[in-house]
Design a protein around this motif. Structure first.
Motif, mmCIF file in Angstrom:
data_model
loop_
_atom_site.group_PDB
_atom_site.id
_atom_site.type_symbol
_atom_site.label_atom_id
_atom_site.label_comp_id
_atom_site.label_asym_id
_atom_site.label_seq_id
_atom_site.Cartn_x
_atom_site.Cartn_y
_atom_site.Cartn_z
ATOM 1 N N ALA A 1 -0.706 4.260 1.893
ATOM 2 C CA ALA A 1 -0.242 4.131 2.858
ATOM 3 C C ALA A 1 0.123 5.141 3.745
ATOM 4 N N ALA B 1 -2.833 2.614 10.998
ATOM 5 C CA ALA B 1 -3.774 2.371 9.132
ATOM 6 C C ALA B 1 -5.223 1.963 10.636
ATOM 7 N N ARG B 2 -4.956 1.198 11.476
ATOM 8 C CA ARG B 2 -6.184 -0.400 11.876
ATOM 9 C C ARG B 2 -6.289 1.108 12.684
ATOM 10 N N GLU C 1 0.698 -1.241 -0.419
ATOM 11 C CA GLU C 1 -0.056 -0.267 0.225
ATOM 12 C C GLU C 1 0.880 1.354 -0.300
ATOM 13 N N LYS D 1 -11.491 0.652 18.993
ATOM 14 C CA LYS D 1 -10.202 1.209 19.191
ATOM 15 C C LYS D 1 -9.140 1.562 20.074
ATOM 16 N N LYS E 1 -6.890 4.269 12.269
ATOM 17 C CA LYS E 1 -7.816 5.281 11.836
ATOM 18 C C LYS E 1 -8.888 4.352 11.281
ATOM 19 N N LYS E 2 -8.724 3.218 11.226
ATOM 20 C CA LYS E 2 -10.098 1.839 10.913
ATOM 21 C C LYS E 2 -11.254 2.051 11.604
ATOM 22 N N LYS F 1 -13.864 1.991 14.911
ATOM 23 C CA LYS F 1 -14.585 2.720 14.350
ATOM 24 C C LYS F 1 -15.774 1.838 16.163
#
Length: 353
Positions: A30, A174-175, A24, A185, A177-178, A180
């Motif tokens: 990324a 990245a995790r 990525e 989180k 940010k993703k 929810k």
């Protein structure tokens, strides 16, 4: 067994995560954690050091041992932790052939006696070369090889580990940010803190190793000075051996000059020469007079001890007057200083305008 399977699965999952992150990043999908400018400069300096150390090492190997087969043989002996047999240098071999030829031709003949002296000199030159090769291998090649096979491998290993931890860190970012859900989180942030800690610790280890390149340069500088000293001693000894050889050859009868003069003489003059042996006597220095023109000043480069009364002893850096005399060997001149006069070897002089 279950533990090994879980460990294998965990390792495969980590590898996959890093692969995805790397791909990525290459596709621009990324974000990537960048190292600071100082760290980047340290890595660039280390890469440059490795690149040129490798080139200098290989070329020095070629200089000391041009034969690739011999280099491979020495490499195998080293890897097998065995002492390589002593190798005769090309100059020593040439000297041996010349001495053997002199024995066949007759050491009392002009050619045979000259071959014997040149052969002995070549053997001594070969011995000097062998000593130079041995000294240079220990004082110069070995430290360079130790860096390439030791320090550099350690630096490379730690840099690879740092890059892997950097991929893990960016994958955790990245995790986060993703994520929810609150629980997801929180777990991602916990992983991020751990990844950041491991990355920072590895970055510090790698930075210390990279800063050690400065010490490597200091060490290689010292080794370079030792190499220059060994090379200077090698050429100096070789030059002295050749000067000594020229001096010895200058004392031998110039057989080829005598042969050419005999072949150019008429039958009548040849018989006269036989009847009048006094005409072939050696040049009498005391009877030589300096020409009206054609004399030159010369600076003496090295001390020279006269071999007999026909020669003139010299001291380095003194100035003398020199000139040629018809029929003299081209390797010699007549030199004068004060009331002294005698033959001097050209190789010991620097002719001045």
């Amino acid at each position: 067994m279950d533990f090994n399977v879980k460990k294998l699965a965990s390792g495969a999952g980590l590898f996959f995560t890093r692969a995805v992150q790397y791909t990525e990043e290459k596709l621009g999908q990324a974000e990537r954690t960048e190292l600071d400018a100082h760290f980047e400069n340290l890595m660039s300096r280390a890469d440059c050091t490795k690149h040129w150390t490798e080139k200098i090492y290989k070329q020095t190997e070629y200089l000391l041992q041009p034969n690739p087969s011999a280099r491979i043989e020495e490499f195998l002996y080293e890897k097998l932790d065995m002492k390589a047999p002593s190798r005769v240098t090309n100059a020593e071999l040439l000297g041996q052939y010349m001495e053997d030829a002199a024995k066949e031709f007759g050491p009392a003949t002009p050619y045979g006696s000259t071959l014997m002296k040149v052969g002995d000199c070549e053997r001594r030159l070969g011995a000097v070369e062998r000593e130079f090769i041995h000294t240079s291998a220990i004082s110069f090649l070995t430290p360079l090889r130790n860096f390439l096979e030791g320090d550099w491998r350690t630096i490379s290993r730690e840099r690879r580990l740092l890059e892997n931890l950097r991929l893990d860190l960016d994958a955790c970012k990245a995790r986060v940010k993703k994520a929810k859900a609150v629980e997801a989180k929180a777990a991602a942030e916990q992983d991020l803190r751990l990844a950041q800690s491991e990355f920072d610790r590895q970055a510090e280890v790698t930075r210390l190793l990279l800063e050690g390149i400065s010490s490597t340069h200091v060490n290689h500088l010292r080794c370079l000075h030792e190499f220059v000293e060994a090379q200077a001693a090698y050429y100096k000894q070789g030059h002295l051996h050749m000067l000594e050889l020229q001096k010895e050859l200058g004392r031998l009868p110039n057989a080829f000059a005598l042969n050419s003069s005999h072949s150019a003489a008429t039958p009548g003059s040849a018989s006269e020469a036989i009847d009048s042996p006094g005409e072939t006597e050696t040049l009498k220095i005391e009877e030589v007079q300096a020409p009206a023109t054609g004399t030159r000043k010369a600076k003496v480069l090295y001390d020279y001890d006269a071999a007999d009364s026909s020669e003139l002893s010299l001291l380095a850096d003194e100035l003398i007057t020199v000139y040629t005399v018809l029929g003299m060997d081209s390797d010699w001149l007549i030199g004068e200083k004060g009331n002294q006069k005698g033959k001097v070897p050209v190789t010991y002089l620097e002719l001045l305008s």
